[in-house]
Design an enzyme around this catalytic site. Structure first.
Site, PDB file in Angstrom:
ATOM      1  N   GLN A   1      11.815  -9.907  -2.064  1.00 37.16           N
ATOM      2  CA  GLN A   1      12.408  -8.566  -2.758  1.00 37.16           C
ATOM      3  C   GLN A   1      13.753  -9.041  -3.207  1.00 37.16           C
ATOM      4  O   GLN A   1      14.505  -9.780  -2.614  1.00 37.16           O
ATOM      5  CB  GLN A   1      12.372  -7.589  -1.766  1.00 37.16           C
ATOM      6  CG  GLN A   1      12.847  -6.371  -2.405  1.00 37.16           C
ATOM      7  CD  GLN A   1      12.026  -5.671  -3.389  1.00 37.16           C
ATOM      8  OE1 GLN A   1      10.840  -5.920  -3.337  1.00 37.16           O
ATOM      9  NE2 GLN A   1      12.548  -5.126  -4.246  1.00 37.16           N
TER      10      GLN A   1
ATOM     11  N   ASP B   1       4.499 -12.172  -8.145  1.00 35.37           N
ATOM     12  CA  ASP B   1       5.689 -11.700  -8.888  1.00 35.37           C
ATOM     13  C   ASP B   1       5.739 -12.150 -10.136  1.00 35.37           C
ATOM     14  O   ASP B   1       6.076 -11.594 -11.266  1.00 35.37           O
ATOM     15  CB  ASP B   1       7.033 -11.826  -8.048  1.00 35.37           C
ATOM     16  CG  ASP B   1       7.818 -10.800  -7.545  1.00 35.37           C
ATOM     17  OD1 ASP B   1       7.425  -9.452  -8.159  1.00 35.37           O
ATOM     18  OD2 ASP B   1       8.683 -10.687  -6.782  1.00 35.37           O
TER      19      ASP B   1
ATOM     20  N   LYS C   1       5.291  -1.085  -0.967  1.00 37.58           N
ATOM     21  CA  LYS C   1       4.218  -1.977  -1.213  1.00 37.58           C
ATOM     22  C   LYS C   1       3.495  -1.960   0.028  1.00 37.58           C
ATOM     23  O   LYS C   1       2.131  -2.217  -0.259  1.00 37.58           O
ATOM     24  CB  LYS C   1       5.134  -3.395  -1.423  1.00 37.58           C
ATOM     25  CG  LYS C   1       5.761  -3.548  -2.724  1.00 37.58           C
ATOM     26  CD  LYS C   1       6.690  -4.460  -3.108  1.00 37.58           C
ATOM     27  CE  LYS C   1       7.400  -4.344  -4.281  1.00 37.58           C
ATOM     28  NZ  LYS C   1       8.421  -5.270  -4.299  1.00 37.58           N
TER      29      LYS C   1
HETATM   30  N1  GUN Z   1      13.519  -5.898  -7.400  1.00 37.53           N
HETATM   31  C1  GUN Z   1      13.421  -4.957  -8.210  1.00 37.53           C
HETATM   32  N2  GUN Z   1      11.980  -5.188  -8.847  1.00 37.53           N
HETATM   33  C2  GUN Z   1      11.409  -6.208  -8.101  1.00 37.53           C
HETATM   34  C3  GUN Z   1      10.160  -6.876  -8.500  1.00 37.53           C
HETATM   35  O1  GUN Z   1       9.221  -6.430  -9.373  1.00 37.53           O
HETATM   36  N3  GUN Z   1      10.120  -7.873  -7.412  1.00 37.53           N
HETATM   37  C4  GUN Z   1      10.789  -8.390  -6.583  1.00 37.53           C
HETATM   38  N4  GUN Z   1      10.743  -9.402  -5.956  1.00 37.53           N
HETATM   39  N5  GUN Z   1      12.054  -7.837  -6.408  1.00 37.53           N
HETATM   40  C5  GUN Z   1      12.178  -6.727  -7.286  1.00 37.53           C
END
Ligand code: GUN
Length: 292
Positions: free
Chosen positions: A97, A120, A53
């Protein structure tokens, strides 16, 4: 029929190139989009996601910060960090996350993020906006799936979309997005899950099959009809001593068998995965634009 591969990596790249110009426009207006990511603990997969990211933000000229918090951190410490970002006008997007350690209440943490910075799309306010089709932030993987279909020229209107899996992150939002009465959606949607005595009764009816269950190669060729479009959201690590890392990545779909019958199929990796980060960038840029 041998399926056409939906190249998620190429579609993501194309979308990110388009977004770079949008970022430049915002910067000219004095707003640099910014994403702050909170990573709790040392989960290896989460570390890879978070690193990717950060790199994607760098490529597009989006500012970002990664905030590493020890596994032992209390819920209050995480909430304090979120509060800091909620208040900071330079921060447009906040992402915690997942998964979080067991002693932290995931719902309490996600609900504490300002919905207007919830890139998100997991906050109940944004979930509600999605369900009633009001502007908010759509969750990244489901929105990415919709973009893959649109950019591959796959018609969804009136088609039977069968979704395997009912998670809050993928199954439920994909159902809501593709159900909406608008372009790129307007599908007839069925959600099937582990309580079904025989899932194949449903999967065989699918014009478009979206699979998000986290079980390696669970969908086999006998479970789909000829010409189906298959979107495989799974990413599973399967032990494989012939690989340097000791494992290989598989989807939730038996790619070799199903691609013989499908018209289109996403590979794993390189299908849905690259779209998740792309839509996160999209939401972050949108969050920044809304502050002008
Ligand atoms: N863990 C796995 N996929 C995601 C996601 O799309 N967002 C977040 N915040 N955590 C994740």
């Amino acid at each position: 029929m041998a399926a056409t591969i939906i190249d998620g990596k190429a579609i993501a790249q194309q979308m990110q190139n388009e977004m770079k110009a949008e970022v430049e426009e915002l910067v000219k207006k004095g707003v640099t989009p910014r994403l702050d990511v909170i990573l709790v603990g040392e989960d290896p997969a989460s570390q890879v996601y978070v690193r990717n990211k950060g790199r994607a933000c760098d490529r597009l000229g989006v500012a970002s910060g990664t905030h590493r918090v020890p596994e032992s951190a209390s819920e209050e410490e995480i909430l304090r960090l979120i509060e800091e970002f909620n208040k900071d006008p330079k921060v447009h997007g906040i992402l915690v996350q997942l998964p979080l350690p067991d002693h932290v209440n995931e719902g309490a943490v996600l609900n504490f993020i300002n919905p207007d910075k919830d890139v998100d799309g997991f906050h109940p306010v944004n979930v509600g906006r999605m369900v009633v089709n009001e502007p908010g932030f759509l969750p990244c993987t489901p929105h990415g799936i919709q973009m893959l279909l649109i950019r591959s020229g796959i018609e969804t209107k009136g088609k039977h979309v069968v979704i395997v899996g009912r998670s809050n992150i993928v199954g439920k939002p994909v159902a809501n997005i593709l159900l909406q009465k608008k372009d790129g959606a307007n599908a007839v949607v069925t959600v099937v899950h582990t309580a079904a005595p025989d899932m194949s009764v449903f999967t065989r009816q699918a014009d478009i099959l979206v699979v998000a269950v986290g079980r390696s190669e669970m969908i086999t060729a006998d479970m789909v009809k000829e010409g189906v479009v298959v979107i495989d959201v799974g990413i599973n690590r399967v032990e494989d001593s012939s690989k340097e890392k000791g494992y290989r990545l598989t989807g939730d779909v038996d790619f070799a068998g199903v691609s013989e019958k499908a018209s289109y199929i996403t590979p794993v990796p390189g299908g849905v995965g690259p779209m998740t980060i792309t839509m996160l960038l999209h939401n972050t840029i949108e969050a920044a634009r809304r502050t002008i």
